[in-house]
Scaffold this active site. Structure first.
Site, short mmCIF file in Angstrom:
data_model
loop_
_atom_site.label_atom_id
_atom_site.label_comp_id
_atom_site.label_asym_id
_atom_site.label_seq_id
_atom_site.Cartn_x
_atom_site.Cartn_y
_atom_site.Cartn_z
N ARG A 1 0.86 -1.22 0.35
CA ARG A 1 -0.24 -0.23 -0.23
C ARG A 1 0.79 1.11 0.22
O ARG A 1 0.05 2.48 -0.13
CB ARG A 1 -0.99 -0.27 1.31
CG ARG A 1 -2.17 -1.19 0.60
CD ARG A 1 -3.16 -1.58 1.74
NE ARG A 1 -3.72 0.12 2.81
CZ ARG A 1 -4.26 0.10 1.40
NH1 ARG A 1 -4.97 -0.15 0.78
NH2 ARG A 1 -5.38 1.79 1.55
N CYS B 1 -2.67 -5.87 2.76
CA CYS B 1 -3.34 -6.81 3.64
C CYS B 1 -4.50 -7.09 3.28
O CYS B 1 -4.68 -5.59 3.15
CB CYS B 1 -3.28 -7.26 5.09
SG CYS B 1 -1.17 -7.62 4.83
N VAL C 1 -10.73 -1.09 14.70
CA VAL C 1 -10.11 -0.64 13.22
C VAL C 1 -10.05 -0.70 11.58
O VAL C 1 -10.52 0.04 11.56
CB VAL C 1 -7.70 -0.29 13.78
CG1 VAL C 1 -7.79 0.43 12.64
CG2 VAL C 1 -7.83 0.07 14.80
C1 EPZ Z 1 -1.35 1.13 8.26
O1 EPZ Z 1 -2.38 0.84 7.73
C2 EPZ Z 1 -0.51 0.20 8.46
N1 EPZ Z 1 0.39 -0.32 7.19
C3 EPZ Z 1 -0.91 -1.42 8.70
O2 EPZ Z 1 -0.53 -2.19 9.50
C4 EPZ Z 1 -2.08 -1.09 10.81
O3 EPZ Z 1 -2.27 -2.01 10.87
C5 EPZ Z 1 -2.68 0.64 10.46
O4 EPZ Z 1 -2.14 1.34 9.50
C6 EPZ Z 1 -3.45 1.38 11.63
O5 EPZ Z 1 -2.51 1.19 12.53
C7 EPZ Z 1 1.31 0.52 7.35
O6 EPZ Z 1 1.68 1.18 7.09
C8 EPZ Z 1 1.65 0.22 6.06
P1 EPZ Z 1 -5.06 3.45 7.67
P2 EPZ Z 1 -2.82 2.29 6.85
O7 EPZ Z 1 -5.64 4.51 7.53
O8 EPZ Z 1 -2.41 3.42 6.82
C9 EPZ Z 1 -9.49 3.25 7.07
C10 EPZ Z 1 0.36 -4.66 8.96
O9 EPZ Z 1 -0.24 -5.86 8.81
N2 EPZ Z 1 -9.19 4.56 6.00
O10 EPZ Z 1 -5.21 3.83 9.34
O11 EPZ Z 1 -3.56 1.52 5.36
C11 EPZ Z 1 -9.02 1.80 7.50
O12 EPZ Z 1 -10.46 1.37 5.95
C12 EPZ Z 1 0.33 -3.26 8.68
O13 EPZ Z 1 1.88 -4.10 9.45
C13 EPZ Z 1 -10.61 4.44 5.70
O14 EPZ Z 1 -12.21 4.49 5.81
O15 EPZ Z 1 -4.37 2.43 8.21
C14 EPZ Z 1 -9.46 1.60 8.31
O16 EPZ Z 1 -10.91 1.44 8.83
C15 EPZ Z 1 -2.05 -3.45 8.19
N3 EPZ Z 1 -10.49 5.99 4.65
C16 EPZ Z 1 -9.19 2.71 9.23
O17 EPZ Z 1 -9.10 3.65 8.14
C17 EPZ Z 1 -8.37 5.48 3.85
O18 EPZ Z 1 -8.41 7.17 3.04
C18 EPZ Z 1 -7.75 3.08 9.54
O19 EPZ Z 1 -6.33 2.99 8.43
C19 EPZ Z 1 -7.97 5.60 4.68
C20 EPZ Z 1 -8.54 5.06 5.50
#
Ligand code: EPZ
Length: 451
Positions: free
Chosen positions: A98, A122, A346
């Site tokens: 991502r 993932c 989350v």
């Molecule tokens: C980061 O993902 C991490 N990945 C994830 O780790 C981690 O689980 C997550 O943050 C939460 O701590 C990396 O840093 C590469 P988010 P990210 O945007 O940034 C929703 C691992 O295994 N959302 O904080 O993609 C989303 O669907 C991975 O190392 C929207 O709705 O996570 C989720 O429900 C897995 N619209 C929530 O926010 C958006 O545009 C949090 O996602 C963006 C996110």
């Protein structure tokens, strides 16, 4: 089923020492930040994991010269000749991570346009990128969706903006930071994520010359500057990997010292670990003295014997219990006497892996309701996002297929804790985020082999 399989002879407690290096979820972002500098950057303690290779490939495709430094784990980035990459060059990395989404701001600043391939990562829910796109449009970017990915341009440059995230997304906060630092004027981001990995990214950007204020109540203010230089940085350690080994020690009744793990990043995890009945000791750094080589500090985690206690946990954004700590901890909770609750707030679909644990003898029920703490975003949306774990369960061996990175590691922990010989398919996926995990397993006395 693939032929990428690890045979795990379970039932042996893990014992020994392993070391964690720079956090995957900071290292990959710091690598992207190197694109913004007009001089070379150096990053230490970079783990040899697939996500790092993917970002390295993407940077190289855009003309950044990436070389291995003199010290093991050091990478040097020279962004002197940043250029556009061909769709084919970028597409090699499509679907594998991502991180490419975070190249938007830096490429718009450097080149005036960006192409971002289909995203991977993932499969733990829909993982939309609407916050990212909304933020980029606020900065003045034009976004065009095409079947092969996203094309972005910034016809009038990028301007600072006021933006409030609907949810404190880690990635969207990073997107705003990486875009705002060179945008014209001031950006105010409200409801920002403030994970330690984000604070460490802010440290990287500050070293480069950025002006970023982290206010209370999730407000981050970025004053755009005209140019940024390179950085030299030692990243924070991987607190997700550290917690994964801690949970493995607990589930197998073992004793593992995770060198490099930092207490301050793991306080919430440590509280839960102690409440469940696990013990830990923060082992401090001992500087080398005459005749004594010294030693790196870390955290030693062990099962003290006797029964584990059930707990109710709710995953949350920082400073809550991380969603990535959830899966390994659930395996340990199958060994606690009584009913434990895990409310995942989350990601809406991050409990699917519990089917495999049930196949191994665990008793885990998943519910659509918000169990435990406060109602979350998913309660009314029909997602099975709460789990009740009844224990202790005697786990037995099974054939398992790894679904995603963190769930994959938890399958591995379950196989190590179970009686008998399991076959874990698709283990290569674990190399995305866990450096040398097979060597570490062997170092801890696990009986694992490739057939
Ligand atoms: C980061 O993902 C991490 N990945 C994830 O780790 C981690 O689980 C997550 O943050 C939460 O701590 C990396 O840093 C590469 P988010 P990210 O945007 O940034 C929703 C691992 O295994 N959302 O904080 O993609 C989303 O669907 C991975 O190392 C929207 O709705 O996570 C989720 O429900 C897995 N619209 C929530 O926010 C958006 O545009 C949090 O996602 C963006 C996110």
């Amino acid at each position: 089923m693939t032929d990428d399989v690890l045979v795990v002879h379970g039932g042996t407690p893990l014992h020994g020492q392993i070391r964690v290096r720079g956090a995957k979820n900071l290292v990959s972002k710091a690598m992207v930040a190197a694109l913004l500098g007009d001089g070379p950057s150096r990053l230490f303690d970079v783990p040899r994991i697939r996500d790092v290779e993917v970002v390295r490939g993407l940077l190289e495709a855009h003309g950044v010269k990436v070389t291995d430094g003199a010290i093991e784990g050091e990478l040097v980035f020279d962004p002197a000749n940043v250029e556009g990459a061909t769709t084919d060059e970028i597409n090699v990395h499509a679907g594998s991570s991502r991180i490419p989404i975070l190249l938007c701001g830096p490429l718009l600043h450097r080149l005036g346009h960006a192409f971002i391939p289909d995203l991977g990562g993932c499969h733990i829910g829909p993982r939309p990128i609407d916050f990212h796109m909304r933020a980029l449009r606020e900065f003045g970017a034009a976004v065009e969706k095409a079947p092969e990915g996203l094309h972005l341009t910034a016809p009038d440059g990028l301007r600072g903006t006021k933006f409030e995230l609907p949810y404190p997304s880690v990635g969207a906060t990073e997107q705003v930071l990486l875009t705002a630092v060179l945008a014209d004027g001031v950006t105010e981001l409200r409801n920002a994520a403030v994970e330690p990995e984000i604070i460490d990214l802010i440290c990287v950007l500050q070293k480069m010359g950025a002006i970023i204020k982290v206010h209370t109540d999730r407000v981050i203010e970025i004053q755009g500057v005209r140019r940024l230089g390179g950085y030299t940085h030692r990243p924070m350690p991987d607190r997700i990997e550290a917690a994964s080994w801690a949970a493995a020690a607990l589930a197998t009744g073992g004793d593992v010292e995770v060198l490099g793990a930092e207490q301050v990043d793991m306080m919430t995890f440590l509280n839960v670990f102690r409440s469940v009945g696990g013990e830990f000791e923060v082992t401090d750094v001992q500087p080398p003295l005459a005749g004594n080589p010294g030693r790196q500090g870390g955290i030693r985690f062990w099962h003290p014997g006797g029964e584990l206690r059930p707990v109710a946990i709710e995953t949350d954004v920082h400073p809550g219990f991380m969603t990535d700590w959830q899966q390994p901890m659930v395996v340990a909770l199958t060994q606690a006497r009584g009913l434990s609750i895990m409310h995942e707030t989350v990601y809406e679909q991050r409990l699917g892996y519990t089917d495999a644990l049930n196949k191994m003898g665990a008793t885990i029920q998943v519910y659509r309701d918000c169990l435990g703490g406060t109602p979350c975003r998913f309660g009314r949306r029909n997602f099975k996002h709460s789990a009740v774990i009844a224990g202790p369960s005697k786990l037995h061996a099974a054939d398992l297929e790894i679904p995603d990175l963190r769930a994959g590691f938890s399958h591995l922990i379950a196989a190590l804790a179970a009686e008998g010989t399991s076959r874990v398919y698709g283990v290569d996926l674990i190399n995305r985020g866990y450096e040398d995990f097979e060597a570490k397993l062997s170092a801890l006395g696990a009986r694992v082999e490739r057939p």
